[in-house]
Design a protein around this motif. Structure first.
Motif, short mmCIF file in Angstrom:
data_model
loop_
_atom_site.label_atom_id
_atom_site.label_comp_id
_atom_site.label_asym_id
_atom_site.label_seq_id
_atom_site.Cartn_x
_atom_site.Cartn_y
_atom_site.Cartn_z
N GLY A 1 -15.90 -11.72 8.06
CA GLY A 1 -14.59 -12.28 7.77
C GLY A 1 -13.78 -11.45 7.38
O GLY A 1 -13.61 -10.24 7.51
N SER A 2 -12.68 -12.00 6.58
CA SER A 2 -11.34 -11.27 6.33
C SER A 2 -11.67 -10.38 4.93
O SER A 2 -12.47 -10.70 4.08
N PHE A 3 -11.20 -8.99 5.06
CA PHE A 3 -11.37 -8.44 3.66
C PHE A 3 -10.61 -8.59 2.73
O PHE A 3 -11.12 -8.37 1.55
N CYS A 4 -9.50 -9.41 2.77
CA CYS A 4 -8.86 -9.98 1.71
C CYS A 4 -9.60 -11.09 0.74
O CYS A 4 -9.06 -11.42 -0.22
N ASN A 5 -10.73 -11.52 1.38
CA ASN A 5 -11.50 -12.46 0.39
C ASN A 5 -12.11 -11.72 -0.70
O ASN A 5 -13.01 -10.91 -0.58
N GLY B 1 -8.37 -6.47 -2.63
CA GLY B 1 -7.12 -7.20 -1.85
C GLY B 1 -5.97 -6.23 -1.33
O GLY B 1 -5.05 -6.54 -0.42
N ALA B 2 -5.89 -4.80 -1.58
CA ALA B 2 -4.83 -3.87 -1.16
C ALA B 2 -5.16 -3.64 0.26
O ALA B 2 -4.06 -3.30 0.86
N VAL B 3 -6.46 -3.82 0.95
CA VAL B 3 -6.58 -3.17 2.24
C VAL B 3 -6.79 -4.68 2.90
O VAL B 3 -7.63 -5.17 2.99
N ARG B 4 -5.99 -4.72 4.30
CA ARG B 4 -6.31 -5.90 5.22
C ARG B 4 -7.28 -5.53 6.37
O ARG B 4 -6.98 -4.44 6.99
N GLY B 5 -7.94 -6.50 6.55
CA GLY B 5 -8.97 -6.09 7.66
C GLY B 5 -9.84 -7.28 7.98
O GLY B 5 -9.68 -8.27 7.23
N PHE B 6 -10.53 -7.27 9.17
CA PHE B 6 -11.40 -8.35 9.43
C PHE B 6 -12.91 -7.81 10.03
O PHE B 6 -12.65 -6.91 10.87
N CYS B 7 -13.78 -8.48 9.50
CA CYS B 7 -15.13 -8.00 10.10
C CYS B 7 -15.65 -9.27 10.74
O CYS B 7 -15.62 -10.36 10.35
N ASP B 8 -16.14 -8.93 12.10
CA ASP B 8 -16.87 -10.28 12.68
C ASP B 8 -18.15 -10.93 12.12
O ASP B 8 -18.16 -12.11 12.26
N GLN B 9 -18.47 -10.40 11.19
CA GLN B 9 -19.89 -10.92 10.28
C GLN B 9 -19.43 -11.40 9.16
O GLN B 9 -19.91 -12.57 8.85
N ALA C 1 0.70 -1.21 0.01
CA ALA C 1 -0.14 0.12 0.15
C ALA C 1 0.88 1.27 -0.01
O ALA C 1 0.58 2.34 -0.75
N PHE C 2 1.90 1.28 0.86
CA PHE C 2 2.89 2.45 0.92
C PHE C 2 3.49 2.80 -0.48
O PHE C 2 3.96 3.67 -0.48
N LEU C 3 3.77 1.69 -1.37
CA LEU C 3 4.45 2.06 -2.58
C LEU C 3 3.38 2.49 -3.59
O LEU C 3 3.84 2.83 -4.75
N TRP C 4 2.17 2.25 -3.55
CA TRP C 4 1.27 2.75 -4.70
C TRP C 4 1.39 4.25 -5.06
O TRP C 4 1.51 4.27 -6.37
N PRO C 5 1.43 5.35 -4.21
CA PRO C 5 1.61 6.67 -4.98
C PRO C 5 2.79 6.69 -5.61
O PRO C 5 2.61 7.54 -6.87
N ASN C 6 4.00 6.35 -5.40
CA ASN C 6 5.11 6.53 -6.05
C ASN C 6 5.03 5.38 -7.52
O ASN C 6 5.44 6.02 -8.44
N ALA C 7 4.16 4.63 -7.43
CA ALA C 7 4.24 3.52 -8.66
C ALA C 7 3.27 4.11 -9.51
O ALA C 7 3.45 3.95 -10.82
N LEU C 8 2.26 4.72 -9.15
CA LEU C 8 1.12 5.18 -9.92
C LEU C 8 0.98 6.64 -10.42
O LEU C 8 0.53 6.99 -11.37
N LEU C 9 2.09 7.38 -10.03
CA LEU C 9 2.17 8.83 -10.23
C LEU C 9 2.60 9.08 -11.68
O LEU C 9 2.00 9.85 -12.31
#
Length: 286
Positions: free
Chosen positions: A215-219, A205-213, A172-180
């Motif tokens: 599950g994972s944001f990566c799905n 898939g760029a954001v990682r997180g979890f929802c109790d209802q 995620a921290f590389l995207w601004p430099n890569a897309l500029l």
């Protein structure tokens, strides 16, 4: 030519003469004399695969492999396909390019394969791309790969995936430099607004997180989740702000140099633009 003895069929035991006629040089089919509408129909029949996307993959050896996949995610379908028509001559190549590059989604296994493929096809074909997907991102090639995509000013979809089990997943921290460079090119050369350019870029898939209802944001199959939507909204907001901030800084430096205002360099020193206008006239007057 010598007669051939037939060993089977209704002519078994007889000698026959097999002729293989070849067309005369002056009897070659005049394809380019056909009306443009007919040629376009032929290009479409030969090069288009409705409902399929072109998957580009390979290994570090540099070999580029292609495979046709169905858009709906169904199992891979093996189909005979040849692009040899595009290599007949320059005119046919130019006329047929849109029927391959503008009619299909190009899905790359990773940013390295994307870089190699774009370097191979060149800027003229890149201009015809309308939809690009990239599955994995390598920090060593992602900036160069998206910089090569700059000529694709008509692109309407850029979907950038990240793999959960990939060693460089947290990019995620590389995207601004890569897309500029890409966003800058589409705004200046493509005449698009900044928001319009950013609206065609998505990053499942760029954001990682979890929802109790849910599950994972990566799905990747998880589409309806308020927490996920909020997380992605915040991610895209920060990404836009970072890219726009960098673009403003670049534009400010250009304007400062143009006006002769001292500008700090990377080393911390100040530089000033030199106005060379009128110097040629001074020599004549002396």
């Amino acid at each position: 030519m010598e007669p051939v003895l037939m060993t089977s069929g209704p002519y078994a035991g007889r000698h026959v003469l097999v002729l293989q006629p070849e067309p005369d040089e002056h009897e070659v089919f005049p394809f380019l004399r056909l009306p443009a509408e007919i040629r376009n129909m032929i290009y479409s029949l030969v090069l288009e695969r409705p409902g399929h996307k072109l998957y580009i993959y390979g290994k570090n050896s540099g070999v580029i492999n292609t495979l046709w996949l169905r858009d709906d995610g169904a199992p891979r379908v093996q189909q005979h396909y040849s692009s040899s028509l595009m290599r007949v001559n320059k005119q046919i190549n130019v006329e047929s390019i849109p029927y391959l590059f503008s009619r299909h989604t190009f899905d790359f296994s990773d940013s390295t394969m994307m870089q190699k493929f774009l370097e191979h096809i060149g800027p003229e074909r890149i201009q015809s791309l309308v939809a690009v997907h990239v599955q994995k991102q390598f920090r060593t090639t992602m900036r160069k790969a998206y910089q090569l995509l700059s000529p694709a000013v008509s692109l309407s979809e850029l979907k950038l995936f990240s793999s959960l089990y990939h060693p460089y997943y947290n990019t995620a921290f590389l995207w601004p430099n890569a897309l500029l460079p890409l966003v800058q090119a589409w705004c200046t050369e493509g005449g698009r607004s900044r928001e319009d350019v950013m609206s065609i870029i998505s990053m499942p898939g760029a954001v990682r997180g979890f929802c109790d209802q849910h599950g994972s944001f990566c799905n990747k199959q998880l589409t309806v989740c308020v927490q996920k939507e909020c997380a992605y909204d915040e991610f895209y907001k920060e990404l836009r702000e970072e890219i726009f901030k960098s673009m403003d800084l670049v534009e400010a430096k250009k304007q400062a140099i143009k006006s002769g205002t001292p500008v700090k360099t990377r080393a911390g020193r100040k530089t000033k633009a030199i106005d060379y206008s009128g110097m040629c006239g001074d020599e004549d007057e002396n």
